[in-house]
Write a protein that holds these residues in place. Structure first.
Motif, PDB file in Angstrom:
ATOM      1  N   LEU A   1     -33.093 -13.305  -8.683  1.00  0.00           N
ATOM      2  CA  LEU A   1     -33.543 -11.933  -8.501  1.00  0.00           C
ATOM      3  C   LEU A   1     -34.542 -11.601  -9.606  1.00  0.00           C
ATOM      4  CD1 LEU A   1     -33.185  -9.242  -6.933  1.00  0.00           C
ATOM      5  CD2 LEU A   1     -31.428  -8.636  -8.618  1.00  0.00           C
ATOM      6  N   ILE A   2     -35.730 -11.153  -9.214  1.00  0.00           N
ATOM      7  CA  ILE A   2     -36.773 -10.793 -10.173  1.00  0.00           C
ATOM      8  C   ILE A   2     -36.931  -9.278 -10.127  1.00  0.00           C
ATOM      9  CG2 ILE A   2     -39.158 -11.166 -10.905  1.00  0.00           C
ATOM     10  CD1 ILE A   2     -39.099 -13.743  -9.189  1.00  0.00           C
TER      11      ILE A   2
ATOM     12  N   ARG B   1     -38.977  -2.723  -5.750  1.00  0.00           N
ATOM     13  CA  ARG B   1     -39.907  -3.743  -6.255  1.00  0.00           C
ATOM     14  C   ARG B   1     -39.171  -4.953  -6.815  1.00  0.00           C
ATOM     15  NH1 ARG B   1     -45.030  -2.082  -6.094  1.00  0.00           N
ATOM     16  NH2 ARG B   1     -45.411   0.134  -5.785  1.00  0.00           N
ATOM     17  N   GLN B   2     -38.002  -5.216  -6.298  1.00  0.00           N
ATOM     18  CA  GLN B   2     -37.286  -6.433  -6.643  1.00  0.00           C
ATOM     19  C   GLN B   2     -37.705  -7.554  -5.697  1.00  0.00           C
ATOM     20  OE1 GLN B   2     -33.138  -5.240  -6.474  1.00  0.00           O
ATOM     21  NE2 GLN B   2     -33.070  -5.008  -8.693  1.00  0.00           N
ATOM     22  N   ILE B   3     -37.822  -8.759  -6.262  1.00  0.00           N
ATOM     23  CA  ILE B   3     -38.169  -9.947  -5.485  1.00  0.00           C
ATOM     24  C   ILE B   3     -36.987 -10.897  -5.524  1.00  0.00           C
ATOM     25  CG2 ILE B   3     -39.684 -11.974  -5.376  1.00  0.00           C
ATOM     26  CD1 ILE B   3     -41.886 -10.206  -6.612  1.00  0.00           C
TER      27      ILE B   3
ATOM     28  N   ILE C   1     -37.382  -8.854 -15.446  1.00  0.00           N
ATOM     29  CA  ILE C   1     -36.102  -9.441 -15.808  1.00  0.00           C
ATOM     30  C   ILE C   1     -35.691 -10.406 -14.700  1.00  0.00           C
ATOM     31  CG2 ILE C   1     -33.632  -8.995 -16.136  1.00  0.00           C
ATOM     32  CD1 ILE C   1     -35.152  -8.088 -18.512  1.00  0.00           C
ATOM     33  N   PHE C   2     -35.276 -11.614 -15.081  1.00  0.00           N
ATOM     34  CA  PHE C   2     -34.760 -12.584 -14.135  1.00  0.00           C
ATOM     35  C   PHE C   2     -33.230 -12.584 -14.188  1.00  0.00           C
ATOM     36  CE2 PHE C   2     -38.928 -14.239 -15.367  1.00  0.00           C
ATOM     37  CZ  PHE C   2     -39.478 -14.597 -14.152  1.00  0.00           C
ATOM     38  N   SER C   3     -32.595 -12.621 -13.033  1.00  0.00           N
ATOM     39  CA  SER C   3     -31.159 -12.866 -12.983  1.00  0.00           C
ATOM     40  C   SER C   3     -30.893 -13.818 -11.820  1.00  0.00           C
ATOM     41  CB  SER C   3     -30.374 -11.558 -12.820  1.00  0.00           C
ATOM     42  OG  SER C   3     -30.570 -11.011 -11.535  1.00  0.00           O
ATOM     43  N   HIS C   4     -29.660 -14.277 -11.709  1.00  0.00           N
ATOM     44  CA  HIS C   4     -29.375 -15.300 -10.700  1.00  0.00           C
ATOM     45  C   HIS C   4     -27.894 -15.297 -10.351  1.00  0.00           C
ATOM     46  CE1 HIS C   4     -27.627 -17.941 -13.835  1.00  0.00           C
ATOM     47  NE2 HIS C   4     -28.545 -17.381 -14.600  1.00  0.00           N
ATOM     48  N   ALA C   5     -27.564 -15.944  -9.259  1.00  0.00           N
ATOM     49  CA  ALA C   5     -26.177 -16.141  -8.837  1.00  0.00           C
ATOM     50  C   ALA C   5     -26.132 -17.396  -7.970  1.00  0.00           C
ATOM     51  CB  ALA C   5     -25.664 -14.932  -8.057  1.00  0.00           C
ATOM     52  N   THR C   6     -24.978 -18.062  -7.989  1.00  0.00           N
ATOM     53  CA  THR C   6     -24.830 -19.330  -7.277  1.00  0.00           C
ATOM     54  C   THR C   6     -23.607 -19.307  -6.366  1.00  0.00           C
ATOM     55  OG1 THR C   6     -25.893 -20.568  -9.079  1.00  0.00           O
ATOM     56  CG2 THR C   6     -24.507 -21.832  -7.573  1.00  0.00           C
ATOM     57  N   PHE C   7     -23.775 -19.764  -5.155  1.00  0.00           N
ATOM     58  CA  PHE C   7     -22.684 -19.924  -4.191  1.00  0.00           C
ATOM     59  C   PHE C   7     -22.022 -21.284  -4.417  1.00  0.00           C
ATOM     60  CE2 PHE C   7     -21.038 -21.623  -0.261  1.00  0.00           C
ATOM     61  CZ  PHE C   7     -20.411 -20.547   0.359  1.00  0.00           C
ATOM     62  N   PRO C   8     -20.677 -21.371  -4.460  1.00  0.00           N
ATOM     63  CA  PRO C   8     -19.709 -20.295  -4.230  1.00  0.00           C
ATOM     64  C   PRO C   8     -19.134 -19.682  -5.501  1.00  0.00           C
ATOM     65  CG  PRO C   8     -18.617 -22.409  -4.058  1.00  0.00           C
ATOM     66  CD  PRO C   8     -20.058 -22.711  -4.405  1.00  0.00           C
ATOM     67  N   ARG C   9     -19.564 -20.123  -6.682  1.00  0.00           N
ATOM     68  CA  ARG C   9     -18.914 -19.664  -7.920  1.00  0.00           C
ATOM     69  C   ARG C   9     -19.108 -18.169  -8.158  1.00  0.00           C
ATOM     70  NH1 ARG C   9     -22.182 -18.969 -12.314  1.00  0.00           N
ATOM     71  NH2 ARG C   9     -20.405 -19.221 -13.707  1.00  0.00           N
TER      72      ARG C   9
ATOM     73  N   ARG D   1     -27.551  -8.492  -9.232  1.00  0.00           N
ATOM     74  CA  ARG D   1     -27.946  -7.161  -9.686  1.00  0.00           C
ATOM     75  C   ARG D   1     -27.172  -6.754 -10.931  1.00  0.00           C
ATOM     76  NH1 ARG D   1     -28.071  -4.789  -3.549  1.00  0.00           N
ATOM     77  NH2 ARG D   1     -30.324  -5.002  -3.189  1.00  0.00           N
ATOM     78  N   ALA D   2     -25.886  -7.079 -10.970  1.00  0.00           N
ATOM     79  CA  ALA D   2     -25.095  -6.763 -12.157  1.00  0.00           C
ATOM     80  C   ALA D   2     -25.620  -7.516 -13.376  1.00  0.00           C
ATOM     81  CB  ALA D   2     -23.627  -7.108 -11.908  1.00  0.00           C
ATOM     82  N   LYS D   3     -26.099  -8.736 -13.156  1.00  0.00           N
ATOM     83  CA  LYS D   3     -26.626  -9.533 -14.262  1.00  0.00           C
ATOM     84  C   LYS D   3     -27.931  -8.970 -14.817  1.00  0.00           C
ATOM     85  CE  LYS D   3     -24.609 -14.072 -13.266  1.00  0.00           C
ATOM     86  NZ  LYS D   3     -24.910 -15.504 -12.997  1.00  0.00           N
ATOM     87  N   VAL D   4     -28.664  -8.201 -14.015  1.00  0.00           N
ATOM     88  CA  VAL D   4     -29.875  -7.565 -14.529  1.00  0.00           C
ATOM     89  C   VAL D   4     -29.511  -6.625 -15.677  1.00  0.00           C
ATOM     90  CG1 VAL D   4     -31.734  -5.937 -14.016  1.00  0.00           C
ATOM     91  CG2 VAL D   4     -31.196  -7.754 -12.393  1.00  0.00           C
TER      92      VAL D   4
END
Length: 316
Positions: free
Chosen positions: A35-36, A74-76, A111-119, A132-135
């Motif tokens: 998520l950017i 304006r999130q990518i 700001i860059f954030s990320h998430a991975t399936f399934p963790r 979004r929470a990681k942002v």
């Protein structure tokens, strides 16, 4: 101004994310999202043009199998099929370089954030909520609040080791001569980290231990030997001793930098945790230490260290 190329709207991105979740669950694989958050406001023509250029830079930087598009405001969002936690960090590094020309403009606070399936979630909606929470978590990190990304590695190290702070994620302590904790406390910390990797040997991670000397008598090597085969990559950083070829279960990084005589460190990053301790030698053999469990800060320190010493971009 509409972005060119393979840049999709929010409806397509959400539908594709749902499909990717079903595919990954069926074939027992993983995938990740990046998520950017541009931190910009809508309605300004100049900002619209910048956003279009950012979108074009993103689509030009990702793989042909990746899917990028708008998600909210304006999130990518970029969907990365069959990409795990560490692969996502490498993608973010690549995207960060591609978007570097836009980081200096006052129109954006990227700001860059990320998430991975399934963790991080069992479905696309859960992954998006986690990203979004990681942002917010990243904005609260010292890496962002102190604007460390634009500073040099040893400049960052000096600032962190001399900054008085106390909190849940970051704190300072003293060790060595005349202190309740001896100078061997850092060795014990390193041994605890190695023991942690041994508890889940299949879990990937990266561990840098920098000291005044790298040799077969390094205190942490006994713990590494007892740990057996672990997926965590361990690097011992410092001036090379004469018996360096005898080191097992770790990779030596010969580094004859005089600053390592006054300051040494440990950086550990896995998909579940991050930890760093930075120690600066003071008068009388005492050590002034800063340690943190802020994974954003730890990843940033590793990125700076690898980049400035041309160590490549190897992660866990």
């Amino acid at each position: 101004m509409k972005p060119a190329g393979r840049f999709y709207d929010a409806d397509f991105i959400k539908e594709y994310g749902n499909i990717e979740s079903l595919r990954a669950a069926r074939y027992n694989t993983c995938y990740s999202i990046v998520l950017i958050d541009t931190g910009s406001k809508a309605g300004d023509d100049g900002v619209d043009a910048f956003y279009s250029d950012i979108a074009d830079a993103v689509t030009s930087s990702v793989r042909s199998c990746d899917v990028a598009g708008a998600i909210d405001g304006r999130q990518i969002l970029v969907i990365l099929p069959e990409t795990d936690f560490f692969g996502t960090l490498l993608t973010i590094r690549k995207l960060s370089r591609a978007l570097d020309p836009f980081l200096s403009t006052t129109a954006f606070s990227i700001i860059f954030s990320h998430a991975t399936f399934p963790r991080d979630g069992k479905g696309f909606t859960e992954l998006l909520d986690r990203a979004r929470a990681k942002v917010a978590e990243r904005r609260a990190s010292l890496w962002e609040s102190l604007d460390l990304k634009d500073k040099l590695f040893w400049e960052i190290m000096g600032e962190l080791s001399s900054k008085p702070c106390a909190g849940f994620d970051n704190s300072v302590f003293d060790a060595g001569a005349g202190m309740p904790m001896s100078e061997f406390f850092i060795d014990q910390l390193n041994e605890l980290i190695v023991s942690e990797t041994a508890r889940a040997p299949q879990k990937r991670g990266i561990l840098y231990i920098a000291s005044r000397n790298v040799s077969a008598t390094h205190p942490v090597l006994r713990s590494l030997g007892l740990a057996g085969n672990v997926a965590t990559k361990v690097f011992l950083v410092g001036p090379a001793g004469p018996d360096i070829e005898e080191i097992k279960n770790a990779t030596p990084v010969p580094l004859d930098d005089p600053r390592l005589k006054e300051m040494f460190f440990t950086f550990y990053l896995s998909e579940d945790a991050g930890y760093a301790v930075i120690c600066r030698e003071c008068w009388g053999g005492a050590l002034s230490c800063f340690h943190t469990s802020d994974a954003v800060l730890v990843e940033g320190l590793i990125t700076k260290f690898q980049g400035e010493y041309a160590l490549g971009e190897q992660l866990g």
